[in-house]
Write a protein that holds these residues in place. Sequence first.
Motif, mmCIF file in Angstrom:
data_model
loop_
_atom_site.group_PDB
_atom_site.id
_atom_site.type_symbol
_atom_site.label_atom_id
_atom_site.label_comp_id
_atom_site.label_asym_id
_atom_site.label_seq_id
_atom_site.Cartn_x
_atom_site.Cartn_y
_atom_site.Cartn_z
ATOM 1 N N ALA A 117 -1.639 6.235 1.067
ATOM 2 C CA ALA A 117 -2.860 5.487 1.343
ATOM 3 C C ALA A 117 -2.855 4.896 2.748
ATOM 4 O O ALA A 117 -3.905 4.699 3.344
ATOM 5 N N THR A 118 -1.677 4.627 3.288
ATOM 6 C CA THR A 118 -1.610 4.019 4.609
ATOM 7 C C THR A 118 -2.248 4.918 5.660
ATOM 8 O O THR A 118 -2.956 4.455 6.528
ATOM 9 N N TYR A 128 1.323 -6.782 2.876
ATOM 10 C CA TYR A 128 0.708 -5.494 2.527
ATOM 11 C C TYR A 128 1.585 -4.310 2.891
ATOM 12 O O TYR A 128 1.244 -3.172 2.573
ATOM 13 N N ALA A 160 -6.054 2.715 4.353
ATOM 14 C CA ALA A 160 -5.390 1.510 3.849
ATOM 15 C C ALA A 160 -6.084 0.266 4.369
ATOM 16 O O ALA A 160 -6.176 -0.743 3.677
ATOM 17 N N TYR A 161 -6.604 0.332 5.587
ATOM 18 C CA TYR A 161 -7.249 -0.842 6.157
ATOM 19 C C TYR A 161 -8.455 -1.253 5.326
ATOM 20 O O TYR A 161 -8.747 -2.445 5.196
ATOM 21 N N VAL A 168 0.869 -1.170 0.000
ATOM 22 C CA VAL A 168 0.000 0.000 0.000
ATOM 23 C C VAL A 168 0.905 1.219 0.000
ATOM 24 O O VAL A 168 1.894 1.265 0.729
ATOM 25 N N SER A 169 0.571 2.219 -0.795
ATOM 26 C CA SER A 169 1.429 3.399 -0.868
ATOM 27 C C SER A 169 1.426 4.137 0.466
ATOM 28 O O SER A 169 0.454 4.072 1.214
ATOM 29 N N THR A 175 -8.746 -0.954 2.072
ATOM 30 C CA THR A 175 -8.199 -1.624 0.888
ATOM 31 C C THR A 175 -7.799 -3.054 1.230
ATOM 32 O O THR A 175 -8.073 -3.991 0.474
ATOM 33 N N ILE A 176 -7.161 -3.217 2.383
ATOM 34 C CA ILE A 176 -6.738 -4.551 2.816
ATOM 35 C C ILE A 176 -7.949 -5.421 3.112
ATOM 36 O O ILE A 176 -8.019 -6.585 2.701
ATOM 37 N N VAL A 192 2.235 -2.791 5.775
ATOM 38 C CA VAL A 192 1.564 -1.826 6.638
ATOM 39 C C VAL A 192 1.887 -2.167 8.088
ATOM 40 O O VAL A 192 2.437 -3.220 8.386
ATOM 41 N N THR A 230 -2.770 -1.097 11.429
ATOM 42 C CA THR A 230 -3.547 -0.954 10.198
ATOM 43 C C THR A 230 -4.149 -2.300 9.803
ATOM 44 O O THR A 230 -5.332 -2.393 9.465
#
Length: 162
Positions: free
Chosen positions: A8-9, A46, A13-14, A4-5, A16-17, A48, A52
């Motif tokens: 985005a983190t 991921y 980001a969570y 994840v960029s 997306t995950i 992260v 996250t």
Amino acid sequence: MGPVSPRATAWGAYKTIAAALRQRIAAGDYAPGSLLPSEAELTAEYQVSRNTLRRALTELEEERLITVLPGRGRIVAPAGGTARADAGSAEPSYRQIAADLRAKIEGGDLRPGDALPSEADLTEAYGVSRGTARQAFLELQAAGLIDAVQGKGRFVKATPPA
């Protein structure tokens, strides 16, 4: 899904995950009743932080897609239901391990002075973390059934409590 960029983190980001894991569960990559990869494996995959990742896993747990088994990890729930621990037991894994070892001690399979299985042996036999195996030993030690000898292992006490 790859890393994840950094941008985005900080913001979502969570989500997306959680979406990626939800998709993998739906696709059958993680079958009902199977263990998800560990937090360490997923944070590495991921890229992260653990917080996250835990936020994503909490979202899946709230949706009843996964269930936490203390000392074991997270498993995928069966379709339309909540996952259950092995053999339907809600008892923590360390208590089951301690009960099994206690039965061997009280049944004479493990005699006073005998060495107990190592933490590594228990983690392999029960599919649990070292911390869970250690907790089982602590329970037996508190009950006065075993002694720990630094650098040597754990042994059945010579004189069990009355």
